[in-house]
Structure formats: C-alpha cells, structure tokens
Motif scaffolding. Structure first.
Motif, PDB file in Angstrom:
ATOM      1  N   VAL A 278      46.650  68.392  42.372  1.00 34.57           N
ATOM      2  CA  VAL A 278      45.673  67.572  43.041  1.00 34.57           C
ATOM      3  C   VAL A 278      46.515  66.747  43.915  1.00 34.57           C
ATOM      4  O   VAL A 278      47.543  66.321  43.748  1.00 34.57           O
ATOM      5  CB  VAL A 278      44.745  66.754  42.054  1.00 34.57           C
TER       6      VAL A 278
ATOM      7  N   GLU B 136      42.464  63.377  46.652  1.00 35.20           N
ATOM      8  CA  GLU B 136      41.454  63.989  45.818  1.00 35.20           C
ATOM      9  C   GLU B 136      41.627  63.241  44.386  1.00 35.20           C
ATOM     10  O   GLU B 136      40.591  63.264  43.844  1.00 35.20           O
ATOM     11  CB  GLU B 136      42.184  65.431  45.674  1.00 35.20           C
ATOM     12  N   LEU B 137      42.812  62.829  43.983  1.00 38.50           N
ATOM     13  CA  LEU B 137      42.990  62.114  42.484  1.00 38.50           C
ATOM     14  C   LEU B 137      42.108  60.813  42.673  1.00 38.50           C
ATOM     15  O   LEU B 137      41.119  60.366  41.785  1.00 38.50           O
ATOM     16  CB  LEU B 137      44.078  61.778  42.262  1.00 38.50           C
TER      17      LEU B 137
ATOM     18  N   SER C  95      39.771  59.679  44.793  1.00 38.84           N
ATOM     19  CA  SER C  95      38.140  59.996  45.036  1.00 38.84           C
ATOM     20  C   SER C  95      37.475  60.453  43.817  1.00 38.84           C
ATOM     21  O   SER C  95      36.343  60.094  43.549  1.00 38.84           O
ATOM     22  CB  SER C  95      37.839  60.740  46.348  1.00 38.84           C
ATOM     23  N   GLY C  96      38.422  61.245  43.275  1.00 38.41           N
ATOM     24  CA  GLY C  96      37.758  62.156  42.036  1.00 38.41           C
ATOM     25  C   GLY C  96      37.732  61.172  40.892  1.00 38.41           C
ATOM     26  O   GLY C  96      36.493  61.028  40.118  1.00 38.41           O
TER      27      GLY C  96
ATOM     28  N   SER D  78      34.571  59.043  41.597  1.00 41.38           N
ATOM     29  CA  SER D  78      33.285  59.794  41.519  1.00 41.38           C
ATOM     30  C   SER D  78      32.692  59.916  40.271  1.00 41.38           C
ATOM     31  O   SER D  78      31.512  60.031  40.018  1.00 41.38           O
ATOM     32  CB  SER D  78      33.527  60.964  42.283  1.00 41.38           C
ATOM     33  N   LEU D  79      33.740  59.533  39.372  1.00 37.77           N
ATOM     34  CA  LEU D  79      33.121  59.679  37.927  1.00 37.77           C
ATOM     35  C   LEU D  79      32.232  58.275  37.459  1.00 37.77           C
ATOM     36  O   LEU D  79      31.492  58.768  36.553  1.00 37.77           O
ATOM     37  CB  LEU D  79      34.277  59.529  36.817  1.00 37.77           C
TER      38      LEU D  79
ATOM     39  N   GLU E 246      38.572  71.046  29.532  1.00 37.44           N
ATOM     40  CA  GLU E 246      39.417  70.388  31.043  1.00 37.44           C
ATOM     41  C   GLU E 246      40.744  71.084  30.956  1.00 37.44           C
ATOM     42  O   GLU E 246      41.688  71.092  31.906  1.00 37.44           O
ATOM     43  CB  GLU E 246      39.637  68.988  30.933  1.00 37.44           C
TER      44      GLU E 246
ATOM     45  N   GLN F 232      37.301  64.084  31.702  1.00 41.54           N
ATOM     46  CA  GLN F 232      37.397  64.238  33.038  1.00 41.54           C
ATOM     47  C   GLN F 232      38.566  63.869  33.848  1.00 41.54           C
ATOM     48  O   GLN F 232      39.410  64.218  34.691  1.00 41.54           O
ATOM     49  CB  GLN F 232      36.066  64.294  33.579  1.00 41.54           C
TER      50      GLN F 232
ATOM     51  N   LEU G 119      41.950  64.934  35.736  1.00 44.30           N
ATOM     52  CA  LEU G 119      42.320  64.730  36.925  1.00 44.30           C
ATOM     53  C   LEU G 119      43.729  64.272  36.796  1.00 44.30           C
ATOM     54  O   LEU G 119      44.700  64.629  37.886  1.00 44.30           O
ATOM     55  CB  LEU G 119      41.473  63.760  37.701  1.00 44.30           C
TER      56      LEU G 119
ATOM     57  N   ARG H 241      46.237  66.838  36.176  1.00 42.75           N
ATOM     58  CA  ARG H 241      46.603  67.777  37.448  1.00 42.75           C
ATOM     59  C   ARG H 241      47.740  66.952  38.436  1.00 42.75           C
ATOM     60  O   ARG H 241      48.509  67.875  39.081  1.00 42.75           O
ATOM     61  CB  ARG H 241      45.369  67.978  38.239  1.00 42.75           C
TER      62      ARG H 241
END
Length: 275
Positions: free
Chosen positions: A6, A10-11, A13-14, A17-18, A199, A264, A268, A271
């Motif tokens: 990732v 992306e990390l 924002s990911g 977003s949770l 996951e 989750q 992330l 990753r």
C-alpha cells in the motif's frame, strides 16, 4: 499469500476512513525502520486502556525484576499469561511483585497494586521520554494514567500515541524479544487466535487486545464500553517488527464491529510492513 503493498497516502486515507467523524476513537502507527509516523487519528486523546495496560506492566516487569535462571523462566511464563491470555490476576500480581522488589520485601504484608502501578507509570514515562526523538510532543500527564497492573478499572487511560510510542521504544530496548514473545499472534494464539484471517494477516501481527464491557451493576444496558488492539506488524511470517501501532475505541457499535475495525487497521498496516 502476503498482503498487497500500500502507498503512504493509501495507508493514511485508509486508516482515517475506518473511523466515523464523531467516533470516540483514535489510532497511531510508527514505521520502526524510519521513525516516521505512518497514520494518526485523534491520537493524543486518552482512551480507556482495558487490557492494553498489561503491555506496560509486562515491560516494567521485564526491565525491573532482576531475576535469572529458573526465576527468569517463570517470569516469562507469567508475562505470557498476562499478554497472550490477558490474565488480569497475573498482571496485578506482576504489579505487586514490582512493588515488593522496590520496597525490598520478600513477602508483602498486604497487596500493593497501586504502588506497583506508580512504578509502572515511572517506567513508561522514562521509556517514552527517551525514545520519541522529537516525533511527538507527548503530554504524559494528560495522555496516560495507570492505577493497576491489569487495566481492569475504567480509570486506566492512555492515548493511542502514548501506547504506540511505548511499543516503538520497547522494540529497540534490551530484552525486546522477550517483550514481543509475551504477545498474542494474529490468527494463531491467545486472544488473537481467531482473528485477522479475513484480512490475510495470520502470523503477521503480534498484539494485545483490550476490552471493557459495561457491568450490569451500573444500570446501563450490557454492551461494549471500550475495545483496543495494539502491537506490531511484522516484515513477514516469523519476521521482525517493522510497525508499532495502537487502535483504541470507546462505545463502539458492537463487539463484532470493533474487532472488525481493528483487524482492518492491522491489515492496512501489514500491507505497508511487507512492502
């Protein structure tokens, strides 16, 4: 199969977003290879620790109690019971043992978990102050309070930032392998035995869970008071810790939802760790 890598954006924002904007929750993650903050969300607000407090108790016991040989083996077993199995009794006994040692007592006249908690607090403060390297302007008095060894009481609180910074420091401290060995392995052992499989992170996370349920005696509906997952993401199965993280929630929607969010987040971060 290893998780797909990732990007930094992306990390970040990911992770964000949770969390719903109004959620009483926070997260913080540090790359142990570079010292960079990977993700943060309401990271300085203290949350109920629950069994997250056992991380501090275990670390203090390993660094404070000068035992060798058979006694050291016994101590490591007790730390594993407090960490992997989240045994409240053992964790409070470790706090009492720290207190006895500092007071020069072979046997206590009476249990003194509170004094042990004070010594654990000093240990945590010392470890974190030496290790943050300008990364975080921690306000220890505002972000951390521990009053027992187990985290059983609701007044035990810490910020996600404080927890992750402590974990980062312990990963580089003498006896780091003993400390990480006390933690549960995602999808394999202890309180994480049945988690993280969806996951794809089985064997890739070492962690400590923290859960508080509302007691019936308080007069509220039975439910989740707080939930947390803190620990390390590994570079690969049986690899070294490369990310230290903490995710802490209060009044989550449900126990299942809380665990799903934590897994989750760990997914992330794993990753990133395997990239």
């Amino acid at each position: 199969m290893a998780p797909e890598p990732v990007t930094p954006e992306e990390l970040r924002s990911g992770i964000r977003s949770l969390f719903a904007p109004e959620a009483a929750a926070g997260a913080y993650a540090i790359d142990l290879r570079t010292g960079a903050v990977l993700a943060s969300w309401q990271e300085s607000t203290p949350r109920m620790m629950a069994s997250t407090a056992k991380l501090f108790t275990i670390g203090a016991a390993l660094q404070t109690l000068p035992v060798r040989g058979h006694e050291r083996t016994e101590l490591l077993q007790r730390c594993a019971a407090a960490g992997r199995k989240s045994d409240n009794t053992v964790a409070d006994e470790l706090a009492e043992q720290i207190s006895r040692y500092r007071r020069g007592l072979i046997r206590p006249r009476r249990p003194n978990t509170a004094h042990g908690a004070q010594l654990i607090t000093r240990h945590v403060s010392s470890v974190v102050r030496r290790s943050t390297q300008g990364r975080a302007a921690l306000q220890l008095g505002a972000e951390y309070r521990q009053i027992d060894g187990s985290g059983y009481r609701f007044a035990n609180r810490a910020s996600p930032r404080l927890v992750a910074e402590y974990l980062a420091a312990m990963a580089a401290a003498p006896g780091a392998a003993e400390f990480t060995a006390s933690l549960a392995v995602m999808g394999r052992s202890g309180t994480l035995r049945s988690r993280g499989r969806g996951e794809g992170i089985t064997g890739l996370v070492l962690g400590k869970t923290g859960t508080h349920l509302t007691p019936k005696s308080e007069g509220y509906p039975r439910g989740m008071r707080s939930s947390a997952l803190s620990g390390y993401c590994l570079a690969g199965p049986e690899g070294t810790p490369v990310v230290a993280f903490a995710v802490m929630q209060e009044r989550p929607e449900s126990k299942a939802a809380a665990k799903a969010l934590e897994d989750q987040a760990a997914g992330l971060l794993s990753r990133w760790a395997v990239a």
